[in-house]
Each structure stands twice: as C-alpha cells, then as structure tokens.
Write a protein that holds these residues in place. Structure first.
Motif, PDB file in Angstrom:
ATOM      1  N   GLN A   3       0.610  -1.270   0.144  1.00  0.00           N
ATOM      2  CA  GLN A   3       0.164   0.071  -0.420  1.00  0.00           C
ATOM      3  C   GLN A   3       1.059   0.942  -0.154  1.00  0.00           C
ATOM      4  O   GLN A   3       2.010   1.643   0.768  1.00  0.00           O
ATOM      5  CB  GLN A   3      -0.784   0.608   1.127  1.00  0.00           C
ATOM      6  N   LYS A  11      -7.229   1.619  -4.455  1.00  0.00           N
ATOM      7  CA  LYS A  11      -8.771   0.978  -5.315  1.00  0.00           C
ATOM      8  C   LYS A  11      -7.962  -0.133  -5.091  1.00  0.00           C
ATOM      9  O   LYS A  11      -7.009  -0.281  -5.570  1.00  0.00           O
ATOM     10  CB  LYS A  11      -8.949   2.251  -6.412  1.00  0.00           C
ATOM     11  N   PRO A  12      -8.887  -0.901  -5.300  1.00  0.00           N
ATOM     12  CA  PRO A  12      -7.819  -2.546  -5.206  1.00  0.00           C
ATOM     13  C   PRO A  12      -8.351  -2.662  -6.666  1.00  0.00           C
ATOM     14  O   PRO A  12      -8.492  -2.388  -7.713  1.00  0.00           O
ATOM     15  CB  PRO A  12      -9.542  -3.273  -4.589  1.00  0.00           C
ATOM     16  N   THR A  13      -7.354  -3.732  -6.933  1.00  0.00           N
ATOM     17  CA  THR A  13      -6.969  -4.367  -8.200  1.00  0.00           C
ATOM     18  C   THR A  13      -7.933  -4.843  -9.153  1.00  0.00           C
ATOM     19  O   THR A  13      -8.404  -3.859 -10.235  1.00  0.00           O
ATOM     20  CB  THR A  13      -6.127  -5.579  -8.340  1.00  0.00           C
ATOM     21  N   HIS A  55      -9.175   3.357 -13.120  1.00  0.00           N
ATOM     22  CA  HIS A  55      -8.928   3.060 -12.050  1.00  0.00           C
ATOM     23  C   HIS A  55      -8.423   5.046 -11.419  1.00  0.00           C
ATOM     24  O   HIS A  55      -8.946   5.494 -10.409  1.00  0.00           O
ATOM     25  CB  HIS A  55      -7.575   2.594 -11.798  1.00  0.00           C
ATOM     26  N   LEU A 137      -4.544  -1.403  -4.970  1.00  0.00           N
ATOM     27  CA  LEU A 137      -3.897  -2.081  -3.902  1.00  0.00           C
ATOM     28  C   LEU A 137      -4.187  -3.810  -4.341  1.00  0.00           C
ATOM     29  O   LEU A 137      -5.062  -4.177  -4.506  1.00  0.00           O
ATOM     30  CB  LEU A 137      -6.098  -1.752  -2.991  1.00  0.00           C
ATOM     31  N   GLU A 139      -5.325  -7.294  -4.539  1.00  0.00           N
ATOM     32  CA  GLU A 139      -5.804  -7.905  -3.611  1.00  0.00           C
ATOM     33  C   GLU A 139      -4.787  -9.726  -3.317  1.00  0.00           C
ATOM     34  O   GLU A 139      -5.613 -10.421  -1.904  1.00  0.00           O
ATOM     35  CB  GLU A 139      -7.124  -8.183  -3.690  1.00  0.00           C
ATOM     36  N   THR A 140      -4.552 -10.104  -4.585  1.00  0.00           N
ATOM     37  CA  THR A 140      -3.631 -11.349  -4.468  1.00  0.00           C
ATOM     38  C   THR A 140      -2.270 -11.111  -4.352  1.00  0.00           C
ATOM     39  O   THR A 140      -2.110 -10.400  -4.581  1.00  0.00           O
ATOM     40  CB  THR A 140      -4.638 -12.578  -5.733  1.00  0.00           C
ATOM     41  N   ASP A 143      -1.998 -10.633  -7.515  1.00  0.00           N
ATOM     42  CA  ASP A 143      -1.431  -8.869  -8.105  1.00  0.00           C
ATOM     43  C   ASP A 143      -0.188  -8.711  -7.932  1.00  0.00           C
ATOM     44  O   ASP A 143       0.672  -7.604  -7.970  1.00  0.00           O
ATOM     45  CB  ASP A 143      -2.699  -8.393  -7.136  1.00  0.00           C
ATOM     46  N   GLU A 144       0.369  -8.604  -5.943  1.00  0.00           N
ATOM     47  CA  GLU A 144       1.345  -8.398  -5.412  1.00  0.00           C
ATOM     48  C   GLU A 144       2.197  -8.252  -6.268  1.00  0.00           C
ATOM     49  O   GLU A 144       3.531  -8.149  -6.492  1.00  0.00           O
ATOM     50  CB  GLU A 144       1.515  -8.896  -4.076  1.00  0.00           C
TER      51      GLU A 144
END
Length: 178
Positions: A3, A11-13, A55, A137, A139-140, A143-144
């Motif tokens: 973050q 905002k989440p992905t 986004h 942001l 989420e998984t 995604d990270e």
C-alpha cells in the motif's frame, strides 16, 4: 499486501479490471492472412485505456507501451479477449498489464494466450496536466507479484532513459550533431 501512502484512498486491483472481446474479420488481416499486429495493439491500448480511466477516475493518456509480445498468430474468425488490469501506480502514472487470448468463435475449445503487453498511462486534468491517481491495492498474491514486477520495469525504464540522455549529452559535448 503493498500500500502506497497518498492523499487519495486506494482502489483494489479488481475495481478497474476489464475485458474487451472482439471477433476478428477479414478487414483485420495483414499480407500473410493473419490478424495484423497493429489491430491487436489497438485493442490492447483500448482495454488499457479503459482500465486507466476507471482506476484514475477520469481522463488518462497512453505515455508508453513498455512491452508488447506476440506469442502466437491470430486468425480471421478468432474471438479475441483482451484482459487488462492496473498493476502499479505512481503519483500520476499507472502501469496497465494486458493479456491477449484467442479462441475460435464457433468452437468450445479453451482460449489460448496469444500476447502480453505493459503500458504506462498518465492521468490528466481538463488542461492536459498530470493529476494524482489513487494507489492501486493488490488483492491477491498474483496481484502483489505483478505490482513488484511493475516496479522492476519502472526502474529499468528510468535507468534506460537516464543512460540514453547521458549518451546524448556526451555526444553533443564531443561535437556530434545527431
């Protein structure tokens, strides 16, 4: 999960993830009879632009196409799916990752990946000036990983730009006029 602190809430992905689907026709072909790479690139830019606008909450322009890989040809009659998501954000820029899949329009076989791309978009205001974007942001774990890879691509982009500018300055100092 990563973050980035900022003035805007993150905002989440998944909030801006999108898929654009299109059936390829004879109008999309090149001289070899397969779909022209430029047609695929346009679809990639369109999907990435939709994600960037979603986004950032407003207008965003393509700053660069960092990488476009064509993995397999696309044929007339293929149903192409262009899947895009925001992988990383800076102050006013965003990296959008894109996967291109194709399947026959009239078959029930699974789609295969035919391309990938990474584009950088800049959010702009009504005057075309850069504006702040919300942090993404992840989420998984996937995604990270994409977020971390995007940071590596950004570092390489900036280093490449700096090396090129240094070379140009050096050549100018030596009297070269290129």
């Amino acid at each position: 999960m990563t973050q980035i602190p900022g003035d805007l809430p993150g905002k989440p992905t998944a909030a801006s993830r999108t898929t654009l689907s299109h059936i390829m026709t004879a109008n999309d072909t090149n001289l070899l009879g397969t779909v022209h790479g430029g047609v695929i690139m346009k679809l990639v830019d369109d999907a990435a632009g939709a994600v960037a606008g979603r986004h950032s909450g407003g207008p965003a322009v393509t700053a660069s196409m960092d990488e476009m890989a064509f993995l397999a040809p696309v044929r007339v009659g293929d149903l192409v799916h262009v899947k895009a998501q925001c992988n990383w954000t800076g102050r006013s820029s965003m990296e959008i990752g894109v996967r291109v899949l194709a399947e026959r329009w009239n078959e029930s076989t699974p789609a295969t990946q035919v391309g990938t791309a990474y584009l950088v978009f800049a959010a702009v205001d009504a005057d075309g000036k850069p504006r702040e974007v919300p942090p993404v942001l992840p989420e998984t774990e996937q995604d990270e990983r994409r977020y971390q890879e995007a940071q590596i691509r950004r570092t390489h982009r900036l280093a490449r730009r700096q090396a090129i500018m240094a070379l140009r300055e050096e050549r100018a100092a030596q009297g070269f006029d290129d």
